[in-house]
Structure formats: C-alpha cells, structure tokens
Design an enzyme around this catalytic site. Structure first.
Site, PDB file in Angstrom:
ATOM      1  N   GLU A  46     -18.639 -16.143  95.551  1.00  0.00           N
ATOM      2  CA  GLU A  46     -19.109 -17.266  94.730  1.00  0.00           C
ATOM      3  C   GLU A  46     -18.140 -17.635  93.610  1.00  0.00           C
ATOM      4  O   GLU A  46     -18.293 -18.676  92.979  1.00  0.00           O
ATOM      5  CB  GLU A  46     -20.467 -16.944  94.083  1.00  0.00           C
ATOM      6  CG  GLU A  46     -21.600 -16.785  95.051  1.00  0.00           C
ATOM      7  CD  GLU A  46     -21.557 -15.450  95.766  1.00  0.00           C
ATOM      8  OE1 GLU A  46     -21.388 -15.443  96.994  1.00  0.00           O
ATOM      9  OE2 GLU A  46     -21.642 -14.413  95.092  1.00  0.00           O
ATOM     10  N   GLU A  65     -30.904  -9.788  91.985  1.00  0.00           N
ATOM     11  CA  GLU A  65     -31.171 -11.098  92.578  1.00  0.00           C
ATOM     12  C   GLU A  65     -32.646 -11.494  92.549  1.00  0.00           C
ATOM     13  O   GLU A  65     -32.974 -12.677  92.434  1.00  0.00           O
ATOM     14  CB  GLU A  65     -30.638 -11.141  94.005  1.00  0.00           C
ATOM     15  CG  GLU A  65     -29.123 -11.154  94.098  1.00  0.00           C
ATOM     16  CD  GLU A  65     -28.480  -9.779  94.123  1.00  0.00           C
ATOM     17  OE1 GLU A  65     -27.265  -9.689  94.385  1.00  0.00           O
ATOM     18  OE2 GLU A  65     -29.214  -8.780  93.875  1.00  0.00           O
ATOM     19  N   HIS A  88     -25.400 -13.983  96.162  1.00  0.00           N
ATOM     20  CA  HIS A  88     -24.217 -13.417  96.820  1.00  0.00           C
ATOM     21  C   HIS A  88     -24.488 -13.100  98.275  1.00  0.00           C
ATOM     22  O   HIS A  88     -25.172 -12.114  98.594  1.00  0.00           O
ATOM     23  CB  HIS A  88     -23.775 -12.163  96.074  1.00  0.00           C
ATOM     24  CG  HIS A  88     -22.570 -11.487  96.688  1.00  0.00           C
ATOM     25  ND1 HIS A  88     -21.475 -12.182  97.102  1.00  0.00           N
ATOM     26  CD2 HIS A  88     -22.322 -10.180  96.958  1.00  0.00           C
ATOM     27  CE1 HIS A  88     -20.583 -11.345  97.594  1.00  0.00           C
ATOM     28  NE2 HIS A  88     -21.076 -10.119  97.520  1.00  0.00           N
TER      29      HIS A  88
END
Length: 540
Positions: A46, A65, A88
C-alpha cells in the site's frame, strides 16, 4: 443514507483528458466524495498510494485491521457517508473480516482498498500476493473487483462508492496492485446518482388502509429508521395512530425515543415471546426492521393469530424472507412521509404506558443495573452511547434510555470487536460530542488496541468497561442448550485482566471503581474529561 451522490468537478474537459496518475485521480475522487479520512493499517503493497499524501486528508491509524474497519464503521454511520479503508493484501483483509461482516450486517457504506502485489509478478504467486483478492471478502461485501488495467482503478473506486451508498448500503472492496498508483490515468467525470427509492403506491396504500382500519396497531422499529433519517417522521406517524412502539430484536440503532409515552419496550429474539408481547394487536407494522430477528429456534405463528403483518424495509432480501403479510421495499423515510400524508385515522384510545422498573439500590458488589442507572443520572442526553456489553444490554434497556436520533450505536451482527473502535469513529465524526463506549470485559479484548487510537487523537470518549470477569452472556445463555445450574460452561471465565494497566499502557487515563460510594463522582469526572478515559467498573 439519504444524500444524493454528487461529484462537483471544477476542471474542464481538456483538463480531465490530461494525463495524471492513478493516485492523483483517486485522491481527486475521494476529495469530491467527501472521503478525506483514511482508516488504515499500513503494509508494503500500500505504500505507493501514500506518497505525497494530500495535506487536506487525514490518515487514521489503527493497530490491527479489525480496529481499522470498526473505526471506519462508526465514522460512516455518524457522517451518513461512505468511509474509506485501506488494508494490507490478504492477511489484512483476513484480520478485518469479523468487522467487515459487522459492517455488512450494519448496512454501513464503506469503500475498502486492499493492497496487491505488482501485476508483472502475479503469475509467480509472489510473497504477500492475494491470489483470490475478490473472493476473499465475499459474501460480506456488495461488490469486489481487481481492475483489469491500472487505468481502470479510478473508475472502480467511483463505482465502489456508488454501490456502497445504494440501499441497502454496505462495504465494497477494490484490490489495487502496488505498481498501479504511478500509472497514467484520467480524471473521472462528475455524476449525480439518486439512491432513495419510493414505495410501490399500491402496496403502500394497502399498508395505509390496514393501519387506518386497525383498532390496536403496534409498530416495531429497527435500525433502518435512524439510518434513513426517519426518526421524527416515525414519531409523528406513531402519534397519528396512537400505536404502541416496540424496538425490534437486536437492533443496531435506536429509532424511537425510549422515554416517549407510546414506547412499549424491546422485543426479544425469540418467536413465542414476540407473539406473546404483541398479543392483542390487530396490525403489526415493522418499520426499517426484519420481521423478525430470532436467536433461538421457535414454533408456531410469527405474529399473533388474526394480526396483519406489514413491513417497510430498504432491503429486498429481508422482505423476501419475511414469512407473512405485505412488504414495501423502499426508502423508509419516503414511505413514512407518504403515510403521514394520508387522512387522519379514526381516534383511538392511548395505549397503556410502559411499566417503569423500580429504582435500583446500591449493593456490594455493584450490579450492572445500578451502574447504568447512575450513568443515566450523570450523563448529558446529547451524549452518544456506543455499546458492546451483551450481558448488560437488558439492564441498559431498562435503566439507560436513549432519547435522541443518532444517540446509540451497536452491532447488528452479534460479532464482538466492534464497539471500542466504533466509538473512536463516531467521536471523529462528531467533534466536540461526548461519546460513551459501554463495553463488556470480554468484548473489550477483541479490539483493545482502539484505546491507542483514541489517545493519539485526543478524543472525548469515556470507555466504561463492565468487568464481571467472565463471558456472562454465554453463561446466561447456556440453559437454552441444556446446561444445568451446576454445569461448568467451558472457556467463559476471564480472571486477572488489569484493564487500568492496559489502558494506561496505551495512553489513556484510567481508574478502577468497585463501590457505589465512588461511582457517581468518578463517572461525572470522567464524562467531563476532554481526553479519553477508561473506567473499569467491577460488577457482580
């Protein structure tokens, strides 16, 4: 979500055709969509997206996350606009799946981008690639795509936004290979997309006629009422019909003032109990709610014998499985507005008021009911409550009334790990508003990292952790599955967790409360703090 989808572009057509990078085109889109807060946890695939990060954007870091998606969920619900999430690759999406499922059940609009390895090495199954990027989040995203060309990424982001915002709202995912961001692209042209659909007039007239002919109507309100901004309209319709109003089982938002003379209480997630509570009503009108959400098996009718079931809902899937009656699939707010335009029905007597529970007296150890009663006494009515304390929910419903639109958020999914990060997202969306995160001790450990984000952002959140040292909801639910009073429910004891120590290590102020004498003043002080504060309250 009830806003039209508009991109206001100032550039000329010639400017649009000038070669810019995918990154430039995506940031331009995000800016025009109002998605300038990026909720993320970084990964290598990213990084190119964030080179030259725009100064008018905000990067909101979550340390895991699931926390990232939970924060974005609360933010989207409180702003009524899609939030933007960056995860990710496969591992990040996998870690986030619990809260992606919750966002799906919450009907939360959310655009998720996930990193992907460079296109040139994807045939060789490289490290950190996501070989099934579009399949991984299904079926809990409305749409997922990995664009065929780098140049298609901005168009994919635009489509993702529109799809996420179309009722029923929900998360979408775009997988973006790492080498796409520096490729040339074109700016995406402006569009206006209306999303609020009116009801079939024939079906809505049948619902209106059933209500007009009813002698004792009951309304059952769900989360879609508040999501669609229909709070005031539903109150007006209930008063027009003198209808008793019940909260739907396990609703993720409050959609009717719980101190109103017509409010009857909360329906449980059990068929026979729902029928028993609705007994005597000849029309049951489910507004923005499933009819009904069940948690255990049941038998017999879904509504009292002789009662007509009507429904207004924005989700065709929900309407399709509703077992009886008639349903209008449309914007809840538009449907209620149309029903309010009908002639006034015949006068009906006011239904009896909800029986108030007696005042809870202090005890040692503290009870959840006494804690929540005290919280109701000291908090401001404008404070927003974000809840994830399943074993204390019935006490909250009795002793902590929610009286305002957008005053309450919880998860429609039943999955833990949403509440703490959602409180952070709501606080970001409502600057200056006090947010009270009411969290169980077991629930808090699914996303305790959210405390770090709250501390770094210096948000006015009061985290109230009700510590009974166990997964109490599971222990209380066990008899439904044949457990006896003396049986041990494995894996439900949670001793020796130091929440004060955890909170301080993550940057929050924290204090432990164990007695009624300290509770009132400690709560009041915490609610006045401009920094995030954690109260660990030991309860029976």
């Amino acid at each position: 979500m009830n806003m039209p989808l508009r991109i206001t572009a100032n550039e000329s057509l010639a400017d649009r055709l000038t070669s810019i990078t995918v990154r430039d085109a995506v940031y331009d889109l995000m800016r025009r969509f109002g998605m300038t807060s990026v909720f993320a946890n970084p990964g290598s695939t990213e990084l190119p997206m964030f080179r030259g990060f725009p100064s008018d954007f905000r990067y909101v870091l979550g340390l895991q996350e699931a926390v990232v998606v939970g924060m974005a969920d609360g933010y989207a619900q409180a702003t009524r606009n899609a939030s933007f999430v960056n995860l990710h690759s496969a591992a990040g999406v996998g870690n986030a799946m619990g809260n992606i499922f919750t966002a799906h059940k919450n009907r939360t609009p959310m655009v998720i981008t996930a990193g992907q390895q460079a296109r040139s090495i994807l045939p060789f199954d490289p490290f950190l690639a996501s070989p099934h990027a579009t399949e991984l989040p299904k079926p809990y995203v409305k749409w997922s795509v990995q664009p065929a060309r780098a140049q298609d990424v901005p168009l994919a982001i635009a489509r993702a936004y529109y799809v996420s915002m179309m009722p029923p709202c929900g998360p979408v995912l775009v997988s973006v290979p790492v080498d796409d961001w520096d490729q040339p692209a074109e700016s995406v042209a402006e569009r206006v997309v209306g999303t609020r659909l009116g009801a079939d007039p024939v079906v809505l007239d049948q619902i209106g006629a059933a209500l007009d002919a009813s002698h004792r109507p009951a309304f059952v309100v769900g989360a879609a009422v508040d999501r669609d901004g229909a709070w005031d309209a539903v109150v007006a319709l209930a008063e027009m019909h003198n209808a008793r109003v019940w909260a739907a089982p396990l609703a993720g938002r409050c959609s009717f003032p719980e101190d109103h003379r017509l409010f009857a209480g909360f329906l449980p997630a059990a068929r026979e109990k729902i029928v028993g509570l609705l007994q005597g009503h000849d029309v049951v009108f489910a507004i923005g709610a499933p009819a009904f959400t069940y948690h255990v098996e049941g038998a017999g009718p879904h509504v009292p014998p002789g009662a007509v079931l009507c429904q207004v809902i924005d989700d065709p899937d929900t309407a399709a499985w509703t077992p009886a009656g008639m349903a209008a699939v449309c914007s809840v707010g538009l449907a209620i507005k149309d029903l309010l335009a009908r002639s006034a029905p015949p006068a009906r007597p006011t239904p009896p008021p909800r029986v108030a529970r007696p005042k809870v007296e202090p005890s040692g150890p503290l009870s959840a009911a006494y804690v929540l009663q005290t919280l109701a006494e000291v908090r401001d009515a404008a404070d927003i409550v974000v809840e994830e304390a399943p074993s204390a929910r019935s006490a909250m419903q009795e002793h902590l009334p929610i009286t305002r639109s957008e005053g309450f958020f919880t998860m429609d999914s039943g999955g833990l790990g949403y509440g703490m990060p959602a409180a952070v997202g709501v606080a970001l969306a409502k600057p200056g508003t006090r947010v009270i995160a009411l969290i169980g001790d077991g629930s808090s450990m699914y996303s305790i990292q959210a405390l770090w984000s709250a501390a770094q952002l210096r948000l006015p959140i009061t985290f109230v952790i009700l510590n009974n040292r166990r997964y109490a909801a599971l222990q209380e639910f066990a008899p439904v599955f044949g457990f006896g009073a003396a049986d041990v429910v494995q894996g439900t004891e949670l001793p020796d967790i130091d929440f004060v120590g955890l909170a301080r290590s993550l940057g929050c102020e924290a204090v432990r409360v164990a007695t009624s004498a300290a509770l009132h003043d400690t709560l009041r002080e915490a609610l006045g703090n401009s920094r995030p504060t954690v109260l660990e309250i030991e309860i029976a």
